[in-house]
Design an enzyme around this catalytic site. Structure first.
Site, PDB file in Angstrom:
ATOM      1  CG  ASP A   7      12.440  15.268 -19.529  1.00 44.07           C
ATOM      2  OD1 ASP A   7      11.417  15.770 -19.031  1.00 44.07           O
ATOM      3  OD2 ASP A   7      12.563  15.078 -20.741  1.00 44.07           O
ATOM      4  CE1 TYR A  39       8.069   8.531 -18.385  1.00 34.22           C
ATOM      5  CE2 TYR A  39       8.094   9.881 -16.404  1.00 34.22           C
ATOM      6  CZ  TYR A  39       8.577   8.807 -17.120  1.00 34.22           C
ATOM      7  OH  TYR A  39       9.557   8.014 -16.575  1.00 34.22           O
ATOM      8  N   GLY A  40       3.370  12.621 -20.854  1.00 32.80           N
ATOM      9  CA  GLY A  40       2.260  13.587 -20.881  1.00 32.80           C
ATOM     10  C   GLY A  40       0.916  13.014 -21.255  1.00 32.80           C
ATOM     11  CG  ASN A  71       6.619  21.558 -17.147  1.00 30.56           C
ATOM     12  OD1 ASN A  71       6.250  22.516 -16.501  1.00 30.56           O
ATOM     13  ND2 ASN A  71       7.684  21.609 -17.931  1.00 30.56           N
ATOM     14  CB  SER A  72       4.185  15.172 -17.308  1.00 33.27           C
ATOM     15  OG  SER A  72       4.008  15.840 -18.536  1.00 33.27           O
ATOM     16  CD  GLU A 150      10.861  13.931 -28.578  1.00 35.72           C
ATOM     17  OE1 GLU A 150      10.924  12.828 -29.137  1.00 35.72           O
ATOM     18  OE2 GLU A 150      10.803  14.075 -27.343  1.00 35.72           O
ATOM     19  CB  THR A 181      11.014  19.441 -21.193  1.00 34.57           C
ATOM     20  OG1 THR A 181      10.209  18.441 -21.822  1.00 34.57           O
ATOM     21  CG2 THR A 181      11.155  19.174 -19.722  1.00 34.57           C
TER      22      THR A 181
HETATM   23  N1  DGL Z   1       8.984  16.184 -20.588  1.00 32.87           N
HETATM   24  C1  DGL Z   1       7.564  16.262 -20.745  1.00 32.87           C
HETATM   25  C2  DGL Z   1       7.017  17.448 -19.963  1.00 32.87           C
HETATM   26  O1  DGL Z   1       7.702  18.439 -19.753  1.00 32.87           O
HETATM   27  C3  DGL Z   1       7.161  16.339 -22.200  1.00 32.87           C
HETATM   28  C4  DGL Z   1       7.276  15.035 -22.943  1.00 32.87           C
HETATM   29  C5  DGL Z   1       6.387  13.958 -22.375  1.00 32.87           C
HETATM   30  O2  DGL Z   1       5.166  14.008 -22.600  1.00 32.87           O
HETATM   31  O3  DGL Z   1       6.923  13.075 -21.706  1.00 32.87           O
HETATM   32  O4  DGL Z   1       5.887  17.414 -19.543  1.00 32.87           O
END
Ligand code: DGL
Length: 249
Positions: A7, A39-40, A71-72, A150, A181
């Site tokens: 993740d 990452y989003g 997910n990203s 968070e 997530t």
């Molecule tokens: N883990 C990222 C997701 O599920 C959410 C947090 C992020 O933006 O990195 O897309």
């Protein structure tokens, strides 16, 4: 069976929680790229580059499968990851869409997909939903939910105001896909705000997907977990203790 779970940070712990509940693996290696989260908000090439670096880290372990909890990353980097390893790499998007079929959600349902900017922009959920015959799809990026979760803001005025901000024009939703997530931690609140809409949780969806597609019926007595983070690993472990309700981390 041994799994690597990747993740962008701490959010993937919601997926680990589901994997632990179903005791699918005897050993999990979790890596959160806490130094570079989120990452989003990043572009496709950056997400791919970071993901390939994480893959190199996982190559230090003898793993049977890599689960992309983020997910990203699932939206942008699966092809590149698969091209660079011989073990299966599974993301959360296809399994999330499959969960609608498993729950017999009618094809004419009104579906809302929420996720990070990257996930929504990728159109991956929309693509796979349409492929399965779902037509009434609304997708919106709801990135503010990430820092709220968070900060442990899981109810109250700020969360309500954020719901109103994102969902003010949203009506008659049957199913919400929690395409990030962090969102399972506010799953009940999202459902309540949207008139008790059904919700799809990536962690639970991937458990079903793994059982069906990868013969993960382990039911191991115990799962050993190792946690790694690119920054502040002790903070990741503290959150894991809290979210997973597990003291021996
Ligand atoms: N883990 C990222 C997701 O599920 C959410 C947090 C992020 O933006 O990195 O897309």
């Amino acid at each position: 069976m041994r799994a690597g779970v990747f993740d962008s940070g701490i959010g993937g712990l919601t997926v680990v929680k589901s994997l632990l509940e179903d005791k699918l693996f005897e050993h999990i290696v979790y890596f959160g790229d806490t130094a570079r989260v989120p990452y989003g908000i990043k572009d496709k090439n950056t997400i791919i580059r970071y993901s390939l670096e994480a893959l190199e880290f996982f190559k230090n372990f003898d793993l049977d499968i890599i689960i992309i909890a983020c997910n990203s990353v699932s939206a942008y980097a699966l092809d590149e990851l698969r091209a660079n390893t011989n073990i299966p790499v599974v993301g959360v998007i296809q399994s999330g869409v499959k969960a609608l079929q498993n729950k017999n959600i009618p094809k004419n349902s009104n579906i809302l997909v929420i996720g990070t900017n990257a996930t929504i922009k990728s159109n991956q959920y929309q693509f796979f939903l349409q492929k399965q015959g779902y037509k009434n799809i609304i997708s919106i990026a709801t990135p503010l939910f990430v820092p709220l979760v968070e900060e442990s803001i899981l109810d109250g005025d700020i969360l309500e105001a954020t719901f109103r901000h994102y969902f003010k024009d949203i009506k008659n939703i049957d199913v919400v896909i929690l395409g990030c997530t962090h969102f399972p931690l506010i799953q009940d609140k999202i459902s309540l705000f949207l008139n008790n809409a059904n919700t799809i949780h990536s962690g639970d969806a991937i458990v079903e997907y793994l059982k069906y597609n990868y013969n993960c019926y382990g039911k191991f007595k115990e799962t050993k977990i190792e946690f790694f983070a690119s920054s502040n690993p002790s903070s990741l472990k503290n959150i894991a203790k809290k979210w997973l309700k597990k003291e021996d981390i």
